[in-house]
Scaffold this active site. Structure first.
Site, mmCIF file in Angstrom:
data_model
loop_
_atom_site.group_PDB
_atom_site.id
_atom_site.type_symbol
_atom_site.label_atom_id
_atom_site.label_comp_id
_atom_site.label_asym_id
_atom_site.label_seq_id
_atom_site.Cartn_x
_atom_site.Cartn_y
_atom_site.Cartn_z
ATOM 1 N N ASP A 30 0.799 -0.978 0.284
ATOM 2 C CA ASP A 30 0.140 -0.198 0.043
ATOM 3 C C ASP A 30 0.911 1.149 0.503
ATOM 4 O O ASP A 30 1.960 1.760 0.688
ATOM 5 C CB ASP A 30 -0.709 -0.069 1.166
ATOM 6 C CG ASP A 30 -2.590 0.822 0.530
ATOM 7 O OD1 ASP A 30 -2.923 0.343 0.867
ATOM 8 O OD2 ASP A 30 -1.515 2.608 1.403
ATOM 9 N N ASN A 87 -13.084 -3.120 1.861
ATOM 10 C CA ASN A 87 -13.536 -1.913 2.276
ATOM 11 C C ASN A 87 -14.429 -2.154 0.333
ATOM 12 O O ASN A 87 -14.658 -2.843 -0.457
ATOM 13 C CB ASN A 87 -12.890 -0.927 2.366
ATOM 14 C CG ASN A 87 -12.461 -0.420 3.810
ATOM 15 O OD1 ASN A 87 -12.613 -1.332 4.132
ATOM 16 N ND2 ASN A 87 -10.910 -0.051 3.721
ATOM 17 N N GLY A 93 -16.509 2.775 2.884
ATOM 18 C CA GLY A 93 -14.504 3.368 3.063
ATOM 19 C C GLY A 93 -13.602 3.106 1.963
ATOM 20 O O GLY A 93 -12.892 3.479 1.853
ATOM 21 N N GLN A 94 -14.535 2.570 1.033
ATOM 22 C CA GLN A 94 -13.798 2.267 0.081
ATOM 23 C C GLN A 94 -13.198 3.873 -0.587
ATOM 24 O O GLN A 94 -14.380 4.699 -1.166
ATOM 25 C CB GLN A 94 -14.453 1.520 -1.112
ATOM 26 C CG GLN A 94 -13.739 0.620 -2.132
ATOM 27 C CD GLN A 94 -14.204 -0.385 -3.343
ATOM 28 O OE1 GLN A 94 -15.905 -0.565 -3.006
ATOM 29 N NE2 GLN A 94 -14.152 -0.633 -4.228
ATOM 30 N N HIS A 100 -10.257 -5.054 -3.611
ATOM 31 C CA HIS A 100 -8.953 -5.509 -2.790
ATOM 32 C C HIS A 100 -9.081 -5.192 -1.150
ATOM 33 O O HIS A 100 -9.833 -5.090 -1.173
ATOM 34 C CB HIS A 100 -8.387 -3.729 -3.584
ATOM 35 C CG HIS A 100 -8.438 -3.090 -2.938
ATOM 36 N ND1 HIS A 100 -9.852 -1.807 -3.488
ATOM 37 C CD2 HIS A 100 -8.697 -2.589 -1.557
ATOM 38 C CE1 HIS A 100 -9.434 -0.355 -2.626
ATOM 39 N NE2 HIS A 100 -9.318 -0.785 -1.664
HETATM 40 P P1 DGP Z 1 -9.733 1.718 -0.032
HETATM 41 O O1 DGP Z 1 -9.948 2.939 0.658
HETATM 42 O O2 DGP Z 1 -10.279 0.143 0.803
HETATM 43 O O3 DGP Z 1 -10.573 2.055 -1.142
HETATM 44 O O4 DGP Z 1 -8.131 1.614 0.012
HETATM 45 C C1 DGP Z 1 -6.943 1.879 -0.713
HETATM 46 C C2 DGP Z 1 -6.227 2.098 -0.611
HETATM 47 O O5 DGP Z 1 -5.499 2.359 -1.524
HETATM 48 C C3 DGP Z 1 -5.127 2.597 0.204
HETATM 49 O O6 DGP Z 1 -4.970 2.262 1.839
HETATM 50 C C4 DGP Z 1 -4.259 3.865 -0.210
HETATM 51 C C5 DGP Z 1 -3.919 2.287 -2.083
HETATM 52 N N1 DGP Z 1 -3.625 3.214 -3.351
HETATM 53 C C6 DGP Z 1 -4.524 4.458 -3.395
HETATM 54 N N2 DGP Z 1 -3.129 4.441 -4.623
HETATM 55 C C7 DGP Z 1 -2.761 3.739 -4.766
HETATM 56 C C8 DGP Z 1 -0.858 3.910 -5.684
HETATM 57 O O7 DGP Z 1 -1.463 4.385 -6.552
HETATM 58 N N3 DGP Z 1 -0.482 3.257 -5.686
HETATM 59 C C9 DGP Z 1 -0.241 2.008 -3.932
HETATM 60 N N4 DGP Z 1 0.881 0.825 -3.946
HETATM 61 N N5 DGP Z 1 -1.356 1.502 -3.206
HETATM 62 C C10 DGP Z 1 -2.619 3.115 -3.307
#
Ligand code: DGP
Length: 114
Positions: A30, A87, A93-94, A100
Site C-alpha cells: 500500500d 472495504n 470506506g472504499q 482489493h
Molecule cells: P480503500 O480505502 O479500501 O479503497 O483502499 C485503497 C488503498 O489503496 C489505500 O490504502 C491507498 C492505496 N492506494 C491508492 N492509490 C495507490 C497507488 O497508486 N499505489 C499503491 N501502491 N497504493 C495505492
C-alpha cells in the site's frame, strides 16, 4: 479501465512495489501503509467492489484470499496474526473502486474501526 488506478498498476502504467503476480492476481505494498505490514491483493480483472461479485467469481475470490494468507505468512504475520479487510463503497470506506483486500499486520490493531 483506463481511469482505474489499480488497472493502471496491473498494466504497469503506474509503478507499485509488487509482492506477487500471476495471470489472475497482483499483490503490492500500500502506498500509504497503516501498519508495518500493509499490502493489497487485487484481481487483475476490473471488478468494482465485493457487491459486484458473481457466482463465477468464487474460485477467483478463493485464490485472492489464499494468496493474501500466504503473503501474510511470508511477511512474518503467522504467529501474531493480521487483519484482512475488504472495504466496499462509501459506507465501507472504499476509495479505489477496484476490488482489493488489505492485509495489515506487524502491530496490534484496535477494534471496532472508527
Ligand atoms: P480503500 O480505502 O479500501 O479503497 O483502499 C485503497 C488503498 O489503496 C489505500 O490504502 C491507498 C492505496 N492506494 C491508492 N492509490 C495507490 C497507488 O497508486 N499505489 C499503491 N501502491 N497504493 C495505492
Amino acid at each position: 479501465m483506463d481511469t482505474c488506478i489499480f488497472c493502471n498498476i496491473v498494466s504497469g502504467a503506474i509503478p507499485a512495489k509488487r509482492l506477487y503476480e500471476d495471470d489472475e492476481l497482483v499483490a503490492f505494498h500500500d502506498v500509504s501503509p497503516q501498519a508495518p505490514v500493509h499490502f493489497l491483493v487485487i484481481p487483475k480483472r476490473h471488478i468494482q467492489n465485493i457487491m459486484e461479485l458473481a457466482p463465477g467469481d468464487v474460485a477467483l475470490v478463493g485464490r485472492l484470499l489464499h494468496k493474501a494468507q500466504e503473503l501474510a505468512v511470508e511477511l512474518g504475520c503467522a504467529e501474531k496474526g493480521a487483519r484482512f479487510v475488504i472495504n466496499c463503497k462509501s459506507d465501507g470506506g472504499q476509495t479505489v473502486d477496484h476490488l482489493h483486500i488489505h492485509v495489515l499486520g506487524g502491530r496490534p490493531l484496535a477494534w471496532p474501526p472508527g
